[in-house]
Structures are given as structure tokens and as C-alpha cells.
Design a protein around this motif. Structure first.
Motif, PDB file in Angstrom:
ATOM      1  N   GLY A   1       0.605  -1.144   0.035  1.00 40.13           N
ATOM      2  CA  GLY A   1       0.168   0.237  -0.013  1.00 40.13           C
ATOM      3  C   GLY A   1       0.655   1.394  -0.162  1.00 40.13           C
ATOM      4  O   GLY A   1       0.129   2.242   0.084  1.00 40.13           O
ATOM      5  N   THR A   2       2.027   1.210  -0.147  1.00 37.53           N
ATOM      6  CA  THR A   2       2.953   2.574  -0.066  1.00 37.53           C
ATOM      7  C   THR A   2       2.847   2.991  -1.377  1.00 37.53           C
ATOM      8  O   THR A   2       3.372   4.396  -1.389  1.00 37.53           O
ATOM      9  CB  THR A   2       4.305   2.069   0.419  1.00 37.53           C
ATOM     10  N   ILE A   3       2.673   2.502  -2.506  1.00 43.03           N
ATOM     11  CA  ILE A   3       2.379   3.097  -3.989  1.00 43.03           C
ATOM     12  C   ILE A   3       0.901   3.336  -4.110  1.00 43.03           C
ATOM     13  O   ILE A   3      -0.103   2.263  -4.008  1.00 43.03           O
ATOM     14  CB  ILE A   3       3.020   2.277  -5.052  1.00 43.03           C
ATOM     15  N   ASP A   4       0.436   4.418  -4.308  1.00 46.69           N
ATOM     16  CA  ASP A   4      -0.800   5.228  -4.595  1.00 46.69           C
ATOM     17  C   ASP A   4      -1.474   4.863  -5.873  1.00 46.69           C
ATOM     18  O   ASP A   4      -2.542   4.508  -6.155  1.00 46.69           O
ATOM     19  CB  ASP A   4      -1.020   6.400  -4.010  1.00 46.69           C
ATOM     20  N   ILE A   5      -0.371   5.165  -7.031  1.00 43.42           N
ATOM     21  CA  ILE A   5      -0.894   5.263  -8.288  1.00 43.42           C
ATOM     22  C   ILE A   5       0.268   4.511  -9.285  1.00 43.42           C
ATOM     23  O   ILE A   5       1.561   4.807  -8.953  1.00 43.42           O
ATOM     24  CB  ILE A   5      -0.872   6.514  -8.862  1.00 43.42           C
ATOM     25  N   VAL A   6      -0.071   3.567 -10.021  1.00 41.08           N
ATOM     26  CA  VAL A   6       0.936   2.617 -10.681  1.00 41.08           C
ATOM     27  C   VAL A   6       0.485   3.134 -12.363  1.00 41.08           C
ATOM     28  O   VAL A   6      -0.784   2.871 -12.569  1.00 41.08           O
ATOM     29  CB  VAL A   6       0.960   1.468 -10.303  1.00 41.08           C
TER      30      VAL A   6
END
Length: 788
Positions: free
Chosen positions: A726-731
Motif C-alpha cells: 500500500g505504499t504506492i498509490d498510483i501505478v
């Protein structure tokens, strides 16, 4: 506003020049003049130089006077002496306005019109009054009589009513949409009696209300009853001679058929026509804006040019086309339009006051143009600081100088955005208000009221007590990039546009006969008269000539034409293909209904962005949003907040701003606490989107990752781990995001770019994702599968 100068104007018996009236102040002044005129039994009337100026005043005036009734009398949206008729919506609005003018005003009324409309002759009051009919529940009205009346009044019979001026008959039900209506009216007949009148949503066809009665109005200024047809035939032959009896327009009208361009011969259908000034009452107060003089001169010059061109073409030798070519027989200029001398005489027949933005004339309203903020914008851009900090400083100075400031925004959303950004810049006392009187009260208490007001420019005004009031609009403060673009009133017929670029030999589809080859425009002689037609060639060399008035049955072949076989006239191949396609459409519809039902039963995350943060994100967009962009964004955000899964397709050509819609949706979702996946079909597109997303999200507490076969292994692993924890919000990535090894902690939104370019396996994976998350699809070239 101080009433004394306006009261002088209302009492004036001779034309007065009204000064100190910049464009931003005009709606307020006209709203107060409408109130004064109403007290005397009249209306306020504005003759503007063009349509946009008139609409701007009409739209904004009701904000200054909520009880005001704003009417518009637009000009025809076609050229003088045109072969095309004015649009149904324009004529419907004109006739609805004229019908309203028949009765004394029941409330303060403002009529806005243009020089082009005021210099054109109108139907007489008696004619409009005779064709306005009240239809009520319980009336005895034979169905066949109603249908005949609708056709005579200009209504078009269709299968399903979707626009003003259309009607449909299904058994004992009659659907119609009269001028001024935004809903379909459904009349339920029991025998010859109107048993019920229901309001129907044209999109869903569901009943949304009931009525006891409604007013049936014409939707064409040409009324085709037997007496008018006889009058037209008589005057046509008197004017053009017996040799003109073969003209297609004469023949169509003689047979009771409507034909494009007949409206320009309106003087032949009526004993006489009237002008706008004949329609106005003795107590109506008329203003003309400062540019009407030059606008009228340009209008008369254009009318003369179009008339002279038609006369020259009529006098030219016959062409070598079959039948000699179609000709246009123009009426004299003063038959449908006022001559310059007549226009001047009409203006002199009553007090028509002139407006001026400058001071020092007979009646000075004390208004000045809006404050100039261009220096603040340039300084903020040069210093790399926020413009809103400069606005905050300006507001602080205004408060110190006891200047009352009202801030106007184009829409509810832009008002919320301004409020958030100004509050973040440290402006105290911000207060959203709903009415102008509330705004004045708030400003008088030292607050900064924010009002939704559709004005491009504001004003400055010194009151009689020495206090200063200023209206600051979005366009004034933030620049022209925020001026909303008005939609064009009417788009030209789609196939007529394509016909201009269609080359001989290209394929065209006829509704009944199928695929043929376009040969060109040809004039043929039928029943002794020339007709302009579109010539098509079919298999076996057969030819079909489609009259230009029936172009709605044609469409351009929208695919690669190489190897496509032509249909045969009278053959069965086209009918068979249509039958198979109808069966396929039913099958697709069943699938869509099943998927839609499944999605409707599912709940989705309610994603509502923080308004202040979202406003700051939107403010980074350096260009003017188009109307379509704003509407698409609003629809997407509304779906994200609805609690139901979003499933929208945003279609637009390359460079038209689809990515900005996706960026705003991604921000709304990510800031609300869910993860966003942007899936692209190619590594190049993925890299471009990744750079765009990282640039736009820089400075916000959101992490943007990327994933494709060109991403280094270490970065790819870090991205997958970040998605899982969950540390990346947008990929942003390619189909690598669809791999089974990629796990999301809280995936909430999937944005798919050019879905049609993915393979079957990847599309199945995307379909699986649709059941649980919000899905937004972008494309420049939609294929049927994507549209489904």
C-alpha cells in the motif's frame, strides 16, 4: 444600485445615452430597469450587437433579480437567402418568446435580442395568437386532427421524440416536445378524449411528472395550411412568372411538403409581416448597446451582398448540367428584412436608449470596467509564487480601504475551488452566498462573498454614499484561460459536412439499399423540373440518385473500403446483413443488461476528494478546460462518489485532453485512500503517462510507480512490493499490471487507455477487474467492443 439615474431613464420621453455602464454592470442595471418597467406594465428590452452579448446579459440578469423572467429572441442561425432552413431549436425559442409576449408580463421581464433578429420581419401578433392552443386533460381532440395540426405547425414525425419540434404516435399515445420544453409530453387518449398528460424523461422514457394542461406552440414560422399555400402559389407566380412553376420549392409547397429553405420565402405565405417594434408595448423600455450601430451596418451590407450574388447567379447563362442546374429566385431585400431607412425610422419611433461604457453623458450610472489583474498574474509567474497570494494581498488592501468586494465564479465547482485556494492563501471572511442581495449584505459586513455568476468581467462602482463596490470574476482574476466557451447553437448536418470532403469513388451506405460508390453531385430532371441529387453506383452498374433534401438516409462507410463488395439494388444481401446485425445487437444488449445488473447490485468505494487539495491540483492545469472536459470530469467524479462502480468511456481525438480527465479522477481516488492502476497497451505510452503523472503529482503526498518490461528489475520489484503493502498509490504500466503476480492492497480505480489494442487474454483480465472496482476507459478510436 442607486435608483435615481435609472428612474430618470425610465421617465425619459426621448432617447438618452446611458454612460458608466461597462459590460459587467449591464445585467444588474437591466434587472433593475425590468423591475421599473414592470411597475408601469412593460418590460426591459436589450438589443445587443451579437448573440453572445445578448445571452451573457440574459443569463446573468436573473442572479441580480431572482424574480426576473429572462426571454431571448435569437436570429435565425442560417445566412440570408440560404438554401438551408433555421434550426428547429432556434425557431422554437423564437416562437416561444413571441407567444409569451402576447400576454401582459406577470413578473419583471427582460427580453434580450440582437441586431440581426431585430432587423428581420416577424409573424404578426394575430397569427401567433391564432396558432397558440391550450390542451388540457378532458379535452375532446380527435387524434387525426392533432396529427394534422402538428404537421401544419412544423412538427416532425419520428419514432422516438428526443428534441423540441418532434412528435411520435403509438396507438393511443402521442409523444411531443413543444418549444421551451425540456421533457417529452405524453398524451394518453381514450377515444377522442385527452385522458392524461404525463412528463417523460426523453433518455429513460420514464414518467417523471403529470400535467393538467400545456400550451401547444408552432415550431416553424412557415405555417402550411391550404389558405397560405394558395397565397404562396399566387404570389410566387406574380413575382417570378409562370416559368418558375417548375421550381422544386414551388412544387414542394404546392403539395403541402416542407422543403429546406422555404423559411426565407416567409413573406409569400403571409398577408403582411411585423417587426420587433410592432410587438413591443408602449411601456417597454428599450436599450441598444454601444456596438449596435456598426453591427446594423454590417448586417445590411451582408444582406445586400447575399441578395446581389443570388441575382447575379440567376441572370447568368444556364449551366451545362442536365436540366440547366437548380436556380435560386431571391425575394427583394425589404421583403423579409428591414431596409436601413426603415430601421432608422423604427428606432426613431420610440425612445431607444444607447449604452456607453464611458462617463459624462446624460445619465451616468457610475460604473467603471473591471479591475485589471494582469500585473499580478505576470508578477506571480515571474516570481514563481502563487497568484492566490497576490489576490489575498489585494483583498486585504480593499478591506483596509473599505471597498466592498464580491467574487463571482462561473459554476458551483469553480466557486468551491476558489474558496479553497483563497482560504489556503490566508483570506479571512470567505462566505459562499446564493443571491446578489445576500452578497451585498455580506460585503457590507466586511466579508468576501463568493457567488455563482455567469459573467466574464466584473465592474467597479461608486455609490451615492461614497462607498465603492467591486465585482471580481474568475476571468478578471485568473485570466482569459478560464472564460467558458459557449457551444455552437447548431451543428451542420453530419453527412453534409462529410460530403464536402468526400471524393468520387468512396463508399457510402444507404439505409435501405446498402453499400454503394459515391459518384458526385448531379442535377437531374424529374417531373419536368431540376433536382440536385447525390449519385451512387451499385453492383452491376445500377445507379441511385438521392435528392439532397433526403441526405439523412446516407452515411459515409466508416471502415477500410479495400475489397468491400457493393450491394445490388433490389438484392437481399443488405437486408440479410441488417437482420444478422439486429440479432447480434439483441445478443449484445442482453449481455450488457446482465453485466449492468450485476454491477448495480454491487457496492463500490465512495471516493470524494478533499476540496482544497483537489482545487490546488486542478489549478496546476495550464490550459483552458473545454466544455466537454469539464462535463466528462464532473460525470466521472459524480460516479466515483455514488457508491456504485464507475464504468465510463471517455472518447476524444489525440490532444483533446482525455489524460487530464484521467489525472483528475486518479487524484480524487488516490487522495480518498484507494490505489489507482493506469493500464496502457504499449511501453511508449506507459512511459509518457508515467512522466505526466509524476510531474502533475509532484508535491502531493501520493506515490507514483511504473511497471513494464522496460522498467529495471529492481524498480519493478519495488513497485510490486509497494502495491502489495500500500505504499504506492498510483501505478502506470502496460499489461504487466494484469499479471497474476501483481497484488494490490486496496485497488479502487482502473484507468484503461486504448483498450481495443489489448489482446484477448488481457481483455478477459480487465473484464474480471470490472466487477469489483471503478473502471475508466480512454480511447481516441473506439471500436464496437469498447463502446459496448
Amino acid at each position: 444600485m442607486s435608483m435615481e439615474p435609472l428612474a430618470l431613464l425610465a421617465r425619459a420621453k426621448a432617447p438618452v445615452t446611458v454612460s458608466g455602464l461597462p459590460t459587467g454592470l449591464m445585467p444588474w442595471a437591466l434587472a433593475d430597469l425590468a423591475r421599473m418597467a414592470h411597475a408601469a406594465g412593460g418590460r426591459a428590452v436589450l438589443i445587443a450587437s451579437d448573440e453572445s452579448a445578448a445571452r451573457a446579459v440574459g443569463d446573468a440578469a436573473s442572479v441580480f433579480a431572482p424574480e426576473l423572467r429572462a426571454l431571448a429572441l435569437p436570429a435565425w442561425d442560417c445566412l440570408p437567402y440560404d438554401r438551408a432552413s433555421p434550426g428547429h431549436a432556434v425557431v422554437a425559442e423564437r416562437l416561444a418568446t413571441l407567444a409569451t409576449l402576447l400576454a401582459p408580463p406577470a413578473a419583471p421581464t427582460l427580453l434580450v435580442t440582437t441586431v440581426a433578429a431585430a432587423t428581420q420581419r416577424l409573424l404578426p401578433r394575430a397569427v401567433v395568437a391564432a396558432h397558440v392552443r391550450l390542451v388540457a386533460v378532458g379535452d375532446r381532440l380527435p387524434l387525426e386532427t392533432l396529427v394534422a395540426d402538428l404537421l401544419r405547425l412544423g412538427y416532425v414525425r419520428v419514432d422516438t421524440v428526443a428534441d423540441q419540434g418532434e412528435f411520435a404516435v403509438r396507438g393511443g399515445l402521442v409523444d411531443l416536445m413543444p418549444p421551451g420544453a425540456d421533457r417529452v409530453l405524453r398524451l394518453d387518449f381514450f377515444g377522442d378524449e385527452v385522458e392524461a398528460i404525463r412528463e417523460v424523461d426523453p433518455a429513460s422514457q420514464r414518467t417523471v411528472g403529470r400535467r393538467g394542461e400545456f400550451t401547444l406552440l408552432p415550431v416553424s414560422e412557415v405555417l402550411l395550411d391550404p389558405a397560405r399555400i394558395r397565397l404562396f402559389r399566387q404570389r410566387w407566380l406574380e413575382m417570378f412568372g409562370a416559368g418558375a412553376a417548375g421550381d422544386p420549392l414551388y412544387q414542394a409547397v404546392s403539395e403541402g411538403r416542407r422543403i429546406a429553405g422555404a423559411d426565407h420565402f416567409l413573406p409569400l405565405f403571409e398577408d403582411r409581416l411585423e417587426t420587433l417594434f410592432d410587438w413591443l408595448g408602449p411601456h417597454d423600455l428599450v436599450l441598444a448597446d454601444s456596438a449596435t450601430g456598426s453591427a446594423a451596418a454590417e448586417r445590411f451590407e451582408a444582406i445586400n451582398d447575399y441578395h446581389d450574388n443570388r441575382v447575379a447567379a440567376l441572370a447568368a447563362p444556364p449551366t451545362r448540367k442536365p436540366g440547366g442546374g437548380a436556380v435560386y429566385r431571391p425575394l427583394p431585400q425589404d421583403a423579409l428584412y428591414l431596409a436601413p431607412d426603415d430601421w432608422a425610422e423604427r428606432l426613431a419611433s420610440r425612445p431607444v436608449h444607447r449604452t456607453s461604457p464611458f462617463g459624462g453623458e446624460a445619465v451616468d450610472l457610475g460604473g467603471l470596467p473591471a479591475r485589471d489583474f494582469s500585473a499580478d498574474r505576470v508578477a506571480a509567474e515571474a516570481a514563481g509564487t502563487s497568484l492566490y497570494a497576490a489576490l489575498a494581498a489585494r483583498l486585504a488592501r480593499a478591506r483596509a480601504e473599505r471597498v466592498k468586494v464580491v467574487v463571482g465564479a462561473f459554476s458551483q465547482g469553480s466557486r468551491d475551488r476558489l474558496e479553497g485556494l483563497l482560504a489556503e492563501a490566508g483570506v479571512p471572511g470567505l462566505r459562499p452566498v446564493e443571491t446578489w442581495s445576500e452578497a451585498l449584505g455580506s460585503a457590507g459586513r466586511g466579508e468576501v462573498p463568493l457567488l455563482v455568476l455567469p459573467l466574464e468581467h466584473g465592474f467597479q462602482r461608486l455609490s451615492a454614499d461614497g462607498s465603492r463596490l467591486e465585482l471580481w470574476t474568475e476571468a478578471d482574476m485568473l485570466g482569459d484561460r478560464l472564460v467558458p466557451r459557449r457551444r455552437r447553437a447548431r451543428a451542420a448536418d453530419a453527412f453534409l459536412k462529410e460530403l464536402q470532403v468526400l471524393n468520387a469513388g468512396e463508399l457510402v451506405v444507404h439505409e435501405e439499399h446498402g453499400i454503394g460508390r459515391y459518384i458526385g453531385l448531379q442535377t437531374i430532371t424529374a417531373a419536368g423540373s431540376p433536382h440536385d441529387t447525390v449519385a451512387l453506383e451499385y453492383a452491376g452498374g445500377d445507379r441511385l440518385y438521392v435528392p439532397v433534401e433526403n441526405l439523412d438516409v446516407l452515411s459515409r462507410y466508416g471502415a477500410d473500403s479495400e475489397g468491400v463488395a457493393l450491394d445490388r439494388l433490389g438484392g437481399t444481401s443488405w437486408a440479410g446483413r441488417k437482420a444478422r446485425m439486429k440479432a447480434r445487437i439483441r445478443e449484445i444488449a442482453n449481455d450488457l443488461l446482465r453485466v449492468a445488473a450485476a454491477r448495480a447490485m454491487r457496492a463500490a468505494d465512495i471516493l470524494v476528494p478533499d476540496q482544497a487539495g483537489y482545487a490546488a491540483f486542478v489549478d496546476r492545469f495550464p490550459w483552458a478546460e473545454t466544455e466537454d472536459q469539464l462535463r466528462a470530469t464532473a460525470d466521472v467524479l459524480q460516479d466515483l462518489a455514488s457508491g456504485r462502480p464507475l464504468d465510463r468511456l471517455v472518447c476524444g481525438d489525440v490532444g483533446f485532453g482525455k489524460t487530464e480527465v484521467a489525472l483528475r479522477a486518479a487524484f480524487a481516488a488516490a487522495i480518498a485512500g484507494v490505489q489507482v492502476a493506469v493500464v496502457c497497451p504499449t511501453t511508449l505510452l506507459a512511459r509518457q503517462h508515467a512522466e505526466t503523472f509524476r510531474e502533475r503529482f509532484r508535491g502531493f503526498p501520493l506515490s507514483v510507480g511504473r511497471l513494464s518490461r522496460l522498467v529495471p528489475a529492481a524498480e519493478a520489484k519495488a513497485t510490486r512490493d509497494g502495491l502489495a503493502d500500500g505504499t504506492i498509490d498510483i501505478v502506470v504500466g502496460t499489461h504487466a499490471l494484469l499479471a497474476k503476480g501483481v497484488q494490490f492492497q486496496r485497488l479502487g480505480l482502473v484507468i484503461v487507455d486504448e483498450e481495443q489494442r489489448f489482446g484477448v487474454t488481457h481483455k478477459e483480465r480487465l473484464k474480471a477487474l470490472r466487477h469489483d472496482v471503478h473502471v475508466l476507459t480512454l480511447t481516441a478510436t473506439p471500436i464496437p467492443r469498447t463502446l459496448q
